[in-house]
Write a protein that holds these residues in place. Sequence first.
Motif, mmCIF file in Angstrom:
data_model
loop_
_atom_site.group_PDB
_atom_site.id
_atom_site.type_symbol
_atom_site.label_atom_id
_atom_site.label_comp_id
_atom_site.label_asym_id
_atom_site.label_seq_id
_atom_site.Cartn_x
_atom_site.Cartn_y
_atom_site.Cartn_z
ATOM 1 N N ASP A 75 0.800 -1.227 0.000
ATOM 2 C CA ASP A 75 0.000 0.000 0.000
ATOM 3 C C ASP A 75 0.834 1.279 0.000
ATOM 4 O OD1 ASP A 75 -2.359 -1.363 -0.034
ATOM 5 O OD2 ASP A 75 -2.628 -1.332 2.130
ATOM 6 N N ILE A 76 2.153 1.162 0.224
ATOM 7 C CA ILE A 76 3.025 2.346 0.216
ATOM 8 C C ILE A 76 3.984 2.198 -0.945
ATOM 9 C CG2 ILE A 76 4.709 3.681 1.524
ATOM 10 C CD1 ILE A 76 3.478 2.737 4.079
ATOM 11 N N THR A 77 3.847 3.054 -1.961
ATOM 12 C CA THR A 77 4.575 2.859 -3.218
ATOM 13 C C THR A 77 6.058 2.531 -2.993
ATOM 14 O OG1 THR A 77 3.021 4.446 -4.150
ATOM 15 C CG2 THR A 77 4.831 3.751 -5.566
ATOM 16 N N ASP A 85 9.445 11.030 11.091
ATOM 17 C CA ASP A 85 8.457 10.145 10.467
ATOM 18 C C ASP A 85 8.261 10.437 8.982
ATOM 19 O OD1 ASP A 85 7.975 8.853 12.871
ATOM 20 O OD2 ASP A 85 6.546 10.393 13.476
ATOM 21 N N MET A 86 9.190 11.228 8.427
ATOM 22 C CA MET A 86 9.036 11.642 7.034
ATOM 23 C C MET A 86 10.097 10.969 6.151
ATOM 24 S SD MET A 86 6.611 14.057 6.762
ATOM 25 C CE MET A 86 5.497 14.332 8.172
ATOM 26 N N MET A 87 9.713 10.721 4.907
ATOM 27 C CA MET A 87 10.669 10.170 3.951
ATOM 28 C C MET A 87 10.654 11.009 2.678
ATOM 29 S SD MET A 87 8.532 6.750 2.900
ATOM 30 C CE MET A 87 6.832 6.874 2.284
ATOM 31 N N VAL A 88 11.775 10.976 1.956
ATOM 32 C CA VAL A 88 11.895 11.709 0.694
ATOM 33 C C VAL A 88 11.900 10.692 -0.438
ATOM 34 C CG1 VAL A 88 13.317 13.330 -0.617
ATOM 35 C CG2 VAL A 88 13.287 13.432 1.890
ATOM 36 N N THR A 89 11.028 10.906 -1.419
ATOM 37 C CA THR A 89 10.962 9.977 -2.559
ATOM 38 C C THR A 89 10.838 10.762 -3.852
ATOM 39 O OG1 THR A 89 8.551 9.874 -2.347
ATOM 40 C CG2 THR A 89 9.797 8.085 -1.354
ATOM 41 N N THR A 107 1.023 6.645 -3.870
ATOM 42 C CA THR A 107 0.199 6.748 -2.665
ATOM 43 C C THR A 107 -0.226 8.180 -2.355
ATOM 44 O OG1 THR A 107 1.453 4.853 -1.883
ATOM 45 C CG2 THR A 107 -0.037 5.870 -0.317
ATOM 46 N N VAL A 164 5.568 20.308 6.892
ATOM 47 C CA VAL A 164 5.201 18.905 7.089
ATOM 48 C C VAL A 164 4.116 18.739 8.150
ATOM 49 C CG1 VAL A 164 7.422 17.965 6.331
ATOM 50 C CG2 VAL A 164 7.085 18.493 8.754
ATOM 51 N N THR A 165 3.954 19.724 9.031
ATOM 52 C CA THR A 165 2.912 19.602 10.059
ATOM 53 C C THR A 165 1.509 19.689 9.455
ATOM 54 O OG1 THR A 165 2.842 21.966 10.490
ATOM 55 C CG2 THR A 165 4.411 20.666 11.781
ATOM 56 N N LEU A 216 0.541 17.912 6.909
ATOM 57 C CA LEU A 216 0.187 16.624 6.295
ATOM 58 C C LEU A 216 -0.656 15.800 7.260
ATOM 59 C CD1 LEU A 216 3.657 15.854 4.652
ATOM 60 C CD2 LEU A 216 1.787 17.292 3.803
ATOM 61 N N ASP A 233 7.302 19.694 -1.141
ATOM 62 C CA ASP A 233 8.373 19.606 -2.132
ATOM 63 C C ASP A 233 9.730 19.585 -1.429
ATOM 64 O OD1 ASP A 233 6.766 19.564 -4.338
ATOM 65 O OD2 ASP A 233 7.816 21.200 -5.344
ATOM 66 N N ALA A 234 10.616 18.693 -1.867
ATOM 67 C CA ALA A 234 11.928 18.609 -1.225
ATOM 68 C C ALA A 234 12.682 19.923 -1.365
ATOM 69 C CB ALA A 234 12.739 17.453 -1.808
ATOM 70 N N MET A 244 9.839 14.516 -3.393
ATOM 71 C CA MET A 244 8.785 14.987 -2.503
ATOM 72 C C MET A 244 8.999 14.357 -1.125
ATOM 73 S SD MET A 244 5.630 12.773 -4.118
ATOM 74 C CE MET A 244 5.755 10.974 -4.279
ATOM 75 N N VAL A 245 8.494 15.045 -0.100
ATOM 76 C CA VAL A 245 8.595 14.555 1.274
ATOM 77 C C VAL A 245 7.218 14.104 1.711
ATOM 78 C CG1 VAL A 245 9.275 15.156 3.633
ATOM 79 C CG2 VAL A 245 10.417 16.245 1.682
ATOM 80 N N THR A 246 7.122 12.871 2.220
ATOM 81 C CA THR A 246 5.829 12.354 2.679
ATOM 82 C C THR A 246 6.001 11.637 4.011
ATOM 83 O OG1 THR A 246 6.208 10.294 1.468
ATOM 84 C CG2 THR A 246 4.839 11.945 0.387
ATOM 85 N N PRO A 247 4.928 11.532 4.776
ATOM 86 C CA PRO A 247 4.996 10.730 5.999
ATOM 87 C C PRO A 247 5.176 9.252 5.658
ATOM 88 C CG PRO A 247 3.034 12.130 5.992
ATOM 89 C CD PRO A 247 3.603 12.168 4.616
ATOM 90 N N LYS A 248 5.801 8.512 6.561
ATOM 91 C CA LYS A 248 5.985 7.074 6.319
ATOM 92 C C LYS A 248 4.652 6.323 6.303
ATOM 93 C CE LYS A 248 10.735 6.935 7.784
ATOM 94 N NZ LYS A 248 11.721 6.609 8.824
ATOM 95 N N ASP A 249 3.676 6.863 7.021
ATOM 96 C CA ASP A 249 2.355 6.212 7.005
ATOM 97 C C ASP A 249 1.415 6.932 6.041
ATOM 98 O OD1 ASP A 249 2.123 8.502 8.471
ATOM 99 O OD2 ASP A 249 0.949 7.602 10.087
ATOM 100 N N THR A 250 1.968 7.356 4.921
ATOM 101 C CA THR A 250 1.177 8.132 3.953
ATOM 102 C C THR A 250 -0.027 7.357 3.438
ATOM 103 O OG1 THR A 250 1.335 9.447 1.929
ATOM 104 C CG2 THR A 250 2.651 7.440 1.995
ATOM 105 N N ASP A 251 0.054 6.027 3.430
ATOM 106 C CA ASP A 251 -1.100 5.243 2.959
ATOM 107 C C ASP A 251 -2.290 5.380 3.897
ATOM 108 O OD1 ASP A 251 0.429 3.816 4.855
ATOM 109 O OD2 ASP A 251 -0.521 1.945 4.278
#
Lengths: 287, 287, 287, 287
Positions: free
Chosen positions: B101-103, B245-249, C103, C179-180, C182, C225-226, C247-254
């Motif tokens: 579920d998480i690309t 808790d953030m990741m860069v993709t 996601t 990021v807060t 999101l 955006d990174a 791009m920056v996303t939370p690890k639990d973005t799903d």
Amino acid sequence: MNIRTDLALERHEMLPREEINGVNISFEENENCRATTIEISSEEGERALGKPKGKYVTLETDSFTDSEVLCDGRLELLIKSLTGLLPREGTVLVAALGNSDITPDAIGPKCADCILATRHIPKETEKELKLPRLRDVAVISPGVTGKTGIETGEIISGITEKIKPSCVIVIDALAARSVTRLGTTIQLCDTGIEPGSGVGNKRKAINRETLGVPVIAIGIPTVVDAATLSFDLTGKSPRDSSFSDMMVTPKDTDIITSAGARLIALGINCALQKNLSREEIISLTSA
Amino acid sequence: MNIRTDLALERHEMLPREEINGVNISFEENENCRATTIEISSEEGERALGKPKGKYVTLETDSFTDSEVLCDGRLELLIKSLTGLLPREGTVLVAALGNSDITPDAIGPKCADCILATRHIPKETEKELKLPRLRDVAVISPGVTGKTGIETGEIISGITEKIKPSCVIVIDALAARSVTRLGTTIQLCDTGIEPGSGVGNKRKAINRETLGVPVIAIGIPTVVDAATLSFDLTGKSPRDSSFSDMMVTPKDTDIITSAGARLIALGINCALQKNLSREEIISLTSA
Amino acid sequence: MNIRTDLALERHEMLPREEINGVNISFEENENCRATTIEISSEEGERALGKPKGKYVTLETDSFTDSEVLCDGRLELLIKSLTGLLPREGTVLVAALGNSDITPDAIGPKCADCILATRHIPKETEKELKLPRLRDVAVISPGVTGKTGIETGEIISGITEKIKPSCVIVIDALAARSVTRLGTTIQLCDTGIEPGSGVGNKRKAINRETLGVPVIAIGIPTVVDAATLSFDLTGKSPRDSSFSDMMVTPKDTDIITSAGARLIALGINCALQKNLSREEIISLTSA
Amino acid sequence: MNIRTDLALERHEMLPREEINGVNISFEENENCRATTIEISSEEGERALGKPKGKYVTLETDSFTDSEVLCDGRLELLIKSLTGLLPREGTVLVAALGNSDITPDAIGPKCADCILATRHIPKETEKELKLPRLRDVAVISPGVTGKTGIETGEIISGITEKIKPSCVIVIDALAARSVTRLGTTIQLCDTGIEPGSGVGNKRKAINRETLGVPVIAIGIPTVVDAATLSFDLTGKSPRDSSFSDMMVTPKDTDIITSAGARLIALGINCALQKNLSREEIISLTSA
């Protein structure tokens, strides 16, 4: 035998006479659902019904697709029937069989998405978060042998030996004799999965003998074998051998399958998590 | 340590000096790919690189998304590197970690869809169909602990004990230090999965010690931790705790992930099924 | 401009001074949610905020992932805000933008799965089934240009001309500065989609001017955006050009994306189907 | 009419006599495939076959699941047949009908994932990248009316008016009379989609008259209506009305559907992109 059905109730209907030694039958009913419990306690009963000794509960319900919330008499009788088969305590392993790529065989995987897995939540976390005490539940979708190279029973057995549950619940799509069973029937039993049952039709036994712990099977009929239909229509076996690889399903099989999977998941979550309210479980039971 | 990376090569680049006792490094290269092999054989090497003794091969390739077929120097060096780590005989269990579920965490599940599972095919069937002799391969996607309630390692261990493979291949998405690694890097090693590695970041060790058989890990970096990026940009740890808790993709992480998963699957299928031609494998390697 | 954000509220926070002619700001709050309405009515306001004249409502809520049912103050303020922007009558076309394979860009498609489409139900059927009178709703997920070869706006425009809705609701994932934001923010506006906004970052304008009917946009920020993050951390533009595609996303973005999509769908269904009870809508709002 | 089939070839087989004025039939064959072209040019022919005037090509092939690459005589005859129906120049809109949630109805959506969309690629980009000149192709999966509230034909018509293609290719799953047709048959025609055809069984006409441009339909039979099967077995209409909502499908319908979708996609990509080599197209044709 030219008729294929995984339902004890349909096998019982096919008996030449109703009374058999060691086969006991009882009923319970509410406004949306009728539960028939067949208990087989003799070898004569096993032979007559073609099923091992044990308890088989068939719920005949209003259509899953009557677009209600399903949280009515159906859910109540499902919870009651399941609670009657479950051990009171201990970890429960839910094993969801089937192939998510074939709609009528996807009951298991769809259901697994909605079962609350709790075994990994540390007791301290529960206390900190002031959660009610949760029963330990583990959930696996072992996939199909054609894609894993492993018998489903081997996977479940390997995990059972690791996590030592007090019982295993196996969820599977079933074959019925009559198309009227599709979308209106749930079967529960305490004898696990029989060889050759299910939609994929190649299962080996998954039961107390093979796993070493009690195995409850919950199944929903989603197909009728084309050969069975043909026999019922003509009174003889189909000459066309291609029939043996064909199944009959409703055109809205996706809606029926999703609704059935959600109903089973609700029933399992309610039967296992007695410290959560019905409302909490309904809101948590979504994929 | 403010820098997180699962790549031995990036850890090596961070060393203050290049020469360390018990750390050996060698190179191989073709037109699309450069392989760096780091071999750690001393405790000093383990401390310096923060990784257990063993062999780490990093492939630095042309971008996975350069829209080629990937069946070029990349695939050749991947097959060669993997063959060097694999036992010559015996069943291989491929365990595909991650969350579909998480690309960027879906490398494993996507890859599993393309691995040829063969262990269930009876030898007689192979003979009848005049198939070439296939190596026994089993494939599982154990899912994530939050949905199963079971540690990934427990599932793999349970199945390993049942089917007794000669080796386990674990596939996982990794975290890199540098964004330039994303979509261009594959790491293979013979030390399995380390605690805390991967995108989900909560793995326990999965290795020879915990499984009892050799464990080869194949990983592709698909994310950079936001805290690592922040440290690299500013030279200090981020004050904002939400960064952890953030990741860069990459924005096209879906294309990179799919291409990477296909490349790994092709490499595994070619390395394991030496009796099939490259063309047969390419045509069979599709989800 | 080194800072990218699709949120009018964040643009307002970046202003050197608070008071601007033709920019009006007002607040409303309940226990789970705070709504800030920014109304731009002058060209000075347009320039200052970099957004066209119109109404922008930002809901700042408790985290979508606090595992509640979301049916609290958040839903109430969302329904109220949306009702304020919607025409009272006429067919509504809901257009769900985004890429279901990425996601954080999948808010739209996930949401579309939960919107009640009703436009095809014949009025006679409603009467026969004694359904309450339903408002006509149509729902499309036009997909992404890279897969369709067609601009999203062209697809929506073509369908708009066919079915002639009284208004179009466009759902999209947004980019925030912080990021807060999101997993805690929803933006509604009556100016449609601006060029270059969204996660995919390549949209052309979709608004009253291009479609010929009022366009309400509902968006949830799911990425930063990174390059924006880098600028905020260091005060200068990143030298590394590869940042621009990150791009920056939370690890639990799903989980955040699914919860956000469900919240928006609930809000839309409640705002449009005033003749259904809250309970009916909650039970009908599932994928 | 108690027999339902969407195949012109099966309708022709049902005729009491072979020769009909204005119905012309011709054949072509290679090692994997036989093409039968039925051309209807008279009203007598229309009445006899229950199909509008036009050209119907039925390919009878080796089983899609014979685990070959499909790139053999089947693909060659498909490309040739399709090329014969296509206009030489101009944008082509591919519209993929069907419901991705119902396996045998998912041919269209699965196929769409593999069609090369090119219309959005600027000519300058092609030149810069030294790509061969590509034909403009657009691809849409309009979804099903129950989920969109919009007739499929309305969506396609709206987009057709926007992008003005020289022709529309509609892909759909079909119903056959005989189970032996499933997984072995492809039908192409230049008359578009007839009312009531397809698996979902509720389509309105999608043809030159409704869209204003030529409409080529490509379909693969994936189901047999249960009522048709019943009639064929017993010689009379089934008394059980529940049959009318049932369909018969192979147990491996997922494999057949995926293989069929890939074959059609390969055929379309090859027929449209004459400047790409067979190898380039095969490598680019993956979901």
